[in-house]
Design a protein around this motif. Structure first.
Motif, PDB file in Angstrom:
ATOM      1  N   ARG A  24       0.829  -1.202   0.000  1.00 48.60           N
ATOM      2  CA  ARG A  24       0.000   0.000   0.000  1.00 48.60           C
ATOM      3  C   ARG A  24       0.869   1.260   0.000  1.00 48.60           C
ATOM      4  N   LEU A  25       1.902   1.291   0.836  1.00 48.93           N
ATOM      5  CA  LEU A  25       2.798   2.446   0.891  1.00 48.93           C
ATOM      6  C   LEU A  25       3.575   2.616  -0.412  1.00 48.93           C
ATOM      7  N   HIS A  26       4.018   1.508  -0.983  1.00 48.98           N
ATOM      8  CA  HIS A  26       4.740   1.567  -2.261  1.00 48.98           C
ATOM      9  C   HIS A  26       3.847   2.165  -3.349  1.00 48.98           C
ATOM     10  N   ARG A  27       2.599   1.718  -3.396  1.00 50.08           N
ATOM     11  CA  ARG A  27       1.665   2.235  -4.395  1.00 50.08           C
ATOM     12  C   ARG A  27       1.358   3.712  -4.149  1.00 50.08           C
ATOM     13  N   GLN A  28       1.288   4.114  -2.898  1.00 50.17           N
ATOM     14  CA  GLN A  28       1.071   5.534  -2.594  1.00 50.17           C
ATOM     15  C   GLN A  28       2.232   6.386  -3.100  1.00 50.17           C
ATOM     16  N   ARG A  29       3.461   5.891  -2.917  1.00 51.47           N
ATOM     17  CA  ARG A  29       4.630   6.629  -3.401  1.00 51.47           C
ATOM     18  C   ARG A  29       4.605   6.745  -4.929  1.00 51.47           C
ATOM     19  N   LEU A  35       2.087   8.391 -11.191  1.00 57.26           N
ATOM     20  CA  LEU A  35       1.885   7.112 -11.887  1.00 57.26           C
ATOM     21  C   LEU A  35       0.573   6.485 -11.438  1.00 57.26           C
ATOM     22  N   ARG A  36       0.047   5.605 -12.253  1.00 58.42           N
ATOM     23  CA  ARG A  36      -1.152   4.870 -11.886  1.00 58.42           C
ATOM     24  C   ARG A  36      -1.003   3.421 -12.324  1.00 58.42           C
ATOM     25  N   PRO A  37      -1.632   2.497 -11.604  1.00 54.92           N
ATOM     26  CA  PRO A  37      -1.523   1.084 -11.977  1.00 54.92           C
ATOM     27  C   PRO A  37      -2.383   0.769 -13.198  1.00 54.92           C
ATOM     28  N   VAL A  38      -1.865  -0.109 -14.040  1.00 46.42           N
ATOM     29  CA  VAL A  38      -2.584  -0.566 -15.219  1.00 46.42           C
ATOM     30  C   VAL A  38      -2.426  -2.080 -15.293  1.00 46.42           C
ATOM     31  N   GLN A  39      -3.518  -2.766 -15.495  1.00 39.73           N
ATOM     32  CA  GLN A  39      -3.462  -4.222 -15.632  1.00 39.73           C
ATOM     33  C   GLN A  39      -3.626  -4.574 -17.101  1.00 39.73           C
ATOM     34  N   ILE A  40      -2.733  -5.402 -17.610  1.00 35.32           N
ATOM     35  CA  ILE A  40      -2.765  -5.792 -19.015  1.00 35.32           C
ATOM     36  C   ILE A  40      -2.855  -7.315 -19.098  1.00 35.32           C
ATOM     37  N   TRP A  41      -3.810  -7.783 -19.860  1.00 37.13           N
ATOM     38  CA  TRP A  41      -3.958  -9.211 -20.088  1.00 37.13           C
ATOM     39  C   TRP A  41      -3.387  -9.529 -21.463  1.00 37.13           C
ATOM     40  N   VAL A  42      -2.501 -10.486 -21.518  1.00 33.80           N
ATOM     41  CA  VAL A  42      -1.868 -10.875 -22.777  1.00 33.80           C
ATOM     42  C   VAL A  42      -2.065 -12.370 -23.004  1.00 33.80           C
TER      43      VAL A  42
END
Length: 83
Positions: A24-29, A35-42
């Motif tokens: 959670r802290l890593h994502r906050q930083r 930056l924002r998280p993106v999920q990619i399905w391949v």
């Protein structure tokens, strides 16, 4: 919270944060950096169905009337490996 842990006379600090808190802290930083998280399905290239489809498509391309021109294009835009 930090804990002091003693092993063989050596004092070590232990972080009592859970993995969930660390993530959670890593994502906050990262978000603070814009930056924002993106999920990619391949496609799963290990799947038999993928291998079969890739082989079928490769054979179709190789058998087409434009195969030579297509390969020349691929060769023209491909980089040579550095030596």
């Amino acid at each position: 919270m930090l804990w002091l842990h003693v092993t063989n006379g050596v004092y070590m600090l232990q972080n009592s944060r859970s993995s969930r808190d660390k993530v959670r802290l890593h994502r906050q930083r990262l978000r603070a950096q814009g930056l924002r998280p993106v999920q990619i399905w391949v496609p799963d290239v290990r799947a038999r169905s993928f291998v079969a489809a890739a082989r079928k498509q490769s054979k179709a391309v190789a058998a087409s009337e434009q195969a030579t021109a297509d390969q020349q294009f691929i060769d023209a835009v491909s980089l040579e490996p550095a030596e």
